[in-house]
Scaffold this motif. Structure first.
Motif, PDB file in Angstrom:
ATOM      1  N   CYS A   1       0.854  -1.194   0.000  1.00  0.00           N
ATOM      2  CA  CYS A   1       0.000   0.000   0.000  1.00  0.00           C
ATOM      3  C   CYS A   1       0.888   1.241   0.000  1.00  0.00           C
ATOM      4  N   PRO A   2       0.318   2.417  -0.255  1.00  0.00           N
ATOM      5  CA  PRO A   2       1.077   3.649  -0.051  1.00  0.00           C
ATOM      6  C   PRO A   2       1.457   3.765   1.429  1.00  0.00           C
ATOM      7  N   ILE A   3       2.607   4.381   1.693  1.00  0.00           N
ATOM      8  CA  ILE A   3       3.075   4.515   3.074  1.00  0.00           C
ATOM      9  C   ILE A   3       3.470   5.960   3.357  1.00  0.00           C
TER      10      ILE A   3
ATOM     11  N   THR B   1       6.073  10.612   1.900  1.00  0.00           N
ATOM     12  CA  THR B   1       4.930   9.822   1.449  1.00  0.00           C
ATOM     13  C   THR B   1       5.346   9.051   0.211  1.00  0.00           C
ATOM     14  N   TYR B   2       5.155   7.730   0.242  1.00  0.00           N
ATOM     15  CA  TYR B   2       5.526   6.865  -0.874  1.00  0.00           C
ATOM     16  C   TYR B   2       4.284   6.239  -1.498  1.00  0.00           C
ATOM     17  N   SER B   3       4.312   6.109  -2.809  1.00  0.00           N
ATOM     18  CA  SER B   3       3.212   5.485  -3.527  1.00  0.00           C
ATOM     19  C   SER B   3       3.289   3.973  -3.392  1.00  0.00           C
ATOM     20  N   LEU B   4       2.272   3.299  -3.903  1.00  0.00           N
ATOM     21  CA  LEU B   4       2.264   1.842  -3.931  1.00  0.00           C
ATOM     22  C   LEU B   4       3.485   1.304  -4.663  1.00  0.00           C
ATOM     23  N   ASN B   5       3.987   2.063  -5.635  1.00  0.00           N
ATOM     24  CA  ASN B   5       5.143   1.643  -6.435  1.00  0.00           C
ATOM     25  C   ASN B   5       6.470   2.175  -5.889  1.00  0.00           C
ATOM     26  N   LYS B   6       6.463   2.582  -4.617  1.00  0.00           N
ATOM     27  CA  LYS B   6       7.668   3.042  -3.908  1.00  0.00           C
ATOM     28  C   LYS B   6       8.214   4.364  -4.432  1.00  0.00           C
ATOM     29  N   GLU B   7       7.379   5.120  -5.109  1.00  0.00           N
ATOM     30  CA  GLU B   7       7.791   6.440  -5.604  1.00  0.00           C
ATOM     31  C   GLU B   7       7.581   7.476  -4.496  1.00  0.00           C
ATOM     32  N   LEU B   8       8.603   8.320  -4.267  1.00  0.00           N
ATOM     33  CA  LEU B   8       8.478   9.376  -3.265  1.00  0.00           C
ATOM     34  C   LEU B   8       7.578  10.473  -3.818  1.00  0.00           C
ATOM     35  N   LEU B   9       6.418  10.629  -3.198  1.00  0.00           N
ATOM     36  CA  LEU B   9       5.426  11.595  -3.668  1.00  0.00           C
ATOM     37  C   LEU B   9       5.556  12.957  -2.999  1.00  0.00           C
ATOM     38  N   ARG B  10       6.023  12.950  -1.755  1.00  0.00           N
ATOM     39  CA  ARG B  10       6.043  14.190  -0.972  1.00  0.00           C
ATOM     40  C   ARG B  10       7.104  14.070   0.108  1.00  0.00           C
ATOM     41  N   ASN B  11       7.818  15.166   0.374  1.00  0.00           N
ATOM     42  CA  ASN B  11       8.735  15.156   1.520  1.00  0.00           C
ATOM     43  C   ASN B  11       8.772  16.523   2.181  1.00  0.00           C
ATOM     44  N   ALA B  12       9.087  16.513   3.468  1.00  0.00           N
ATOM     45  CA  ALA B  12       9.118  17.753   4.253  1.00  0.00           C
ATOM     46  C   ALA B  12      10.302  17.695   5.215  1.00  0.00           C
ATOM     47  N   PRO B  13      11.508  18.036   4.723  1.00  0.00           N
ATOM     48  CA  PRO B  13      12.697  17.988   5.582  1.00  0.00           C
ATOM     49  C   PRO B  13      12.719  19.107   6.613  1.00  0.00           C
ATOM     50  N   MET B  14      13.451  18.867   7.684  1.00  0.00           N
ATOM     51  CA  MET B  14      13.575  19.842   8.758  1.00  0.00           C
ATOM     52  C   MET B  14      14.598  20.917   8.405  1.00  0.00           C
ATOM     53  N   ASP B  15      14.454  22.074   9.015  1.00  0.00           N
ATOM     54  CA  ASP B  15      15.433  23.141   8.889  1.00  0.00           C
ATOM     55  C   ASP B  15      16.711  22.726   9.625  1.00  0.00           C
TER      56      ASP B  15
END
Length: 288
Positions: A59-61, A69-83
């Motif tokens: 599943c997406p994780i 956020t990763y898609s079902l196909n392990k693609e990185l959809l979204r990221n939010a790194p810290m300062d």
């Protein structure tokens, strides 16, 4: 309901860190009826994937509390790194208060040294599993190396100076709650920081946009699902944002009281297949 989102530790996973056959069966039943399924966890992607793979679920994780956020196909959809400046401040305060911490980055998990890491893991597991033997505790502590890609550095300053480093989460542990309280009180006013916890012996630091609720709303929107058509399940404070934003927020029977108060529903505990029970009850209502 069109989407089910669940936390892992203390929620979908039992005390052995496994997805029970009952939970897996209920999830498949929901998916067979066209309901989408997502995991939202504080774990890294690799550590989140393993227990799902063991029961044949994919599943997406949403991981690291919403930093990735990763898609079902392990693609990185979204990221939010810290300062990085805020990350350095957390490092300095944790050191001053003698609180152990780890950095979760785009290159894996970093700790100071293996011996200290093992001591901390053994202390934590002994505290949370008082009926387990010393041998069982040691095996569980070693398992962390298999679940996470842990690397060790002598000096975190070298890590911060890397050009391509992105820090997604800082996880601090202490069996002395007063130390955690001291750390939190010195960082509570940081506007570029979200502070949560997944237990009473840790603090979790993320970017303000790295919250499960925000990440889940973003993912649901990409799937064409409104948050009012989402059922979310969780047990602790790092689940609060998604439990509040979901149409149906379900607290586990083992959830902390504050989380139960946030939710419209409470299910059985994680050791009693509470996720399965909640899904089955929801499916009964949908079929009426």
């Amino acid at each position: 309901m069109k989407l089910i989102a669940t936390d892992l530790d203390g929620t979908l996973l039992n005390k052995k860190g496994e997805v029970s056959a009952e939970n897996a069966k209920a999830i498949r039943m929901a998916m067979d009826r066209g309901i989408k399924f997502v995991v939202a966890t504080g774990r890294s992607y690799d550590a989140a994937s393993k227990p799902l793979q063991e029961v044949g679920l994919s599943c997406p994780i949403i991981c690291l509390n919403g930093a990735n956020t990763y898609s079902l196909n392990k693609e990185l959809l979204r990221n939010a790194p810290m300062d990085l400046t805020v990350s350095r401040k957390i490092q300095a305060i944790c050191r001053k208060e003698d609180v152990y911490f780890e950095l979760f980055t785009n290159n894996g998990v970093y700790s100071t040294n293996r011996e200290h890491f093992m001591e901390v893991m053994v202390d934590i597991l002994t505290s949370t599993h008082p009926n387990s033997s010393e041998a069982e505790i040691r095996i569980a502590a070693e398992q962390r190396f298999q679940n996470e890609r842990v690397q060790f550095v002598h000096n975190y300053d070298d890590l911060f100076s890397m050009d391509d480093i992105e820090i997604y989460k800082i996880l601090a542990f202490s069996l002395e709650k007063g130390k955690l309280s001291n750390v939190r009180s010195q960082l509570d006013k940081e506007t570029e920081l979200a502070i949560t916890s997944s237990g009473d012996i840790n603090l979790e630091f993320n970017h303000p946009d790295a919250q499960k609720g925000i990440a889940l709303a973003n993912l649901a929107d990409s799937m064409g699902v409104r948050m009012e058509d989402v059922m979310a399940l969780g047990d602790n404070f790092n689940d609060a944002s998604m439990l509040q934003m979901a149409g149906i927020g379900v607290a586990m029977g083992n959830a902390v009281d504050e989380i139960k108060e946030l939710c419209s529903h409470t299910t059985k505990s994680n050791n009693d297949h509470g996720v399965a029970f909640a899904i089955e009850q929801m499916l009964k209502k949908v079929s009426l």
